[in-house]
Design an enzyme around this catalytic site. Structure first.
Site, PDB file in Angstrom:
ATOM      1  N   CYS A  12       9.019   9.825   0.877  1.00  0.00           N
ATOM      2  CA  CYS A  12       9.432   9.475   2.236  1.00  0.00           C
ATOM      3  C   CYS A  12      10.736  10.201   2.599  1.00  0.00           C
ATOM      4  O   CYS A  12      10.709  11.392   2.871  1.00  0.00           O
ATOM      5  CB  CYS A  12       9.543   7.956   2.386  1.00  0.00           C
ATOM      6  SG  CYS A  12       9.597   7.413   4.116  1.00  0.00           S
TER       7      CYS A  12
ATOM      8  N   HIS B  35       4.091   6.420   0.799  1.00  0.00           N
ATOM      9  CA  HIS B  35       4.629   5.669  -0.336  1.00  0.00           C
ATOM     10  C   HIS B  35       3.512   5.263  -1.296  1.00  0.00           C
ATOM     11  O   HIS B  35       3.004   4.137  -1.226  1.00  0.00           O
ATOM     12  CB  HIS B  35       5.318   4.394   0.158  1.00  0.00           C
ATOM     13  CG  HIS B  35       6.597   4.616   0.886  1.00  0.00           C
ATOM     14  ND1 HIS B  35       7.822   4.607   0.259  1.00  0.00           N
ATOM     15  CD2 HIS B  35       6.844   4.841   2.198  1.00  0.00           C
ATOM     16  CE1 HIS B  35       8.768   4.818   1.146  1.00  0.00           C
ATOM     17  NE2 HIS B  35       8.210   4.963   2.332  1.00  0.00           N
TER      18      HIS B  35
ATOM     19  N   GLU C  15       3.876   4.347  -4.152  1.00  0.00           N
ATOM     20  CA  GLU C  15       4.400   3.279  -5.020  1.00  0.00           C
ATOM     21  C   GLU C  15       4.348   1.897  -4.376  1.00  0.00           C
ATOM     22  O   GLU C  15       4.491   0.880  -5.072  1.00  0.00           O
ATOM     23  CB  GLU C  15       5.851   3.599  -5.432  1.00  0.00           C
ATOM     24  CG  GLU C  15       6.926   3.189  -4.439  1.00  0.00           C
ATOM     25  CD  GLU C  15       7.050   4.073  -3.199  1.00  0.00           C
ATOM     26  OE1 GLU C  15       7.943   3.818  -2.380  1.00  0.00           O
ATOM     27  OE2 GLU C  15       6.239   5.010  -3.051  1.00  0.00           O
TER      28      GLU C  15
END
Length: 239
Positions: free
Chosen positions: A100, A185, A187
């Site tokens: 990001c 993202h 994650e």
């Protein structure tokens, strides 16, 4: 076997509960991808030094909030540019993963351009189209991947020598394959995304109707390809 070493650079200020929760989530993600890895946390945004790039196998640059479309940047951001430039030039065996804001700061540090999302707030799990190079890199036999988004700015022009693994510069890989960055993202998980939205003071949630906000909160619950993407990231980081 030499221990795998990861430097995690946090690019948002501490204070909110979600900040520590995101850091804890990153630790869990790294430990899952690289069992037994040594993990060191750095936060130059608060005045701590940057990692010594030669000491690590992987440097992760997290998300952040500083607006990189501004010509004049804060001193710690300028120092981040210099750190990326030096690590990329002097220590090419150390992999750099940008997520990001990390995706954007790598692009700008190395000669790319950053712009603003114009058509919508990019929040929630969304589909992005992958390029032929992306299909080859990730080993995927499909046209789109689903990934969490949580941003207001994007890379409009990649740094020279970068390969687009997804359309609209959503995923970029250096020609030397030592730097990999995601606008989204991989994650994030639903609970974490909801926690960040709950703590939002209007940056992402203002100007929307109740129905639109409901859709936004529901969108973070959609299935996504984060685990599959990170499995490939782990292989890349060890290579």
């Amino acid at each position: 076997m030499t221990q795998f070493k990861v430097a995690l650079c946090r690019n948002y200020v501490s204070g909110e509960k979600w900040v520590q929760d995101v850091v804890d989530s990153w630790y869990r993600t790294i430990e899952k991808l690289f069992p037994g890895a040594a993990i060191d946390l750095f936060h130059p945004i608060e005045g701590t030094p940057f990692p010594n790039a030669q000491d690590y196998n992987l440097i992760i640059l997290t998300g952040g909030t500083f607006n990189l479309t501004q010509e004049k940047v804060e001193p710690w951001v300028e120092a981040t540019f210099e750190f990326i430039q030096a690590a990329n030039k002097d220590h090419p065996k150390t992999k750099i993963l940008g997520i990001c804001w990390g995706h954007q700061v790598v692009a700008r540090a190395l000669g790319g351009k950053i712009g603003t999302v114009k058509t919508e707030q990019a929040v929630g799990v969304q589909d992005i189209a992958i390029t032929p190079e992306g299909k080859s890199f990730f080993g995927l036999d499909k046209e789109h991947i689903s990934i969490h988004k949580f941003h207001k700015r994007v890379v409009t022009i990649p740094a020279p020598g970068y390969i687009s693994l997804a359309t609209e510069n959503e995923i970029l890989l250096s020609e030397a394959q030592n730097v990999l960055t995601f606008q989204g993202h991989p994650e994030l998980v639903a609970d974490m995304a909801k926690e960040i939205l709950d703590a939002d003071t209007g940056a992402f949630t203002s100007g929307f109707s109740k129905e639109e906000l409901d859709d936004m909160f529901q969108s973070v619950k959609r299935p996504h390809d984060g685990d599959a993407l990170f499995a490939r990231v782990a292989t890349w980081a060890r290579g």
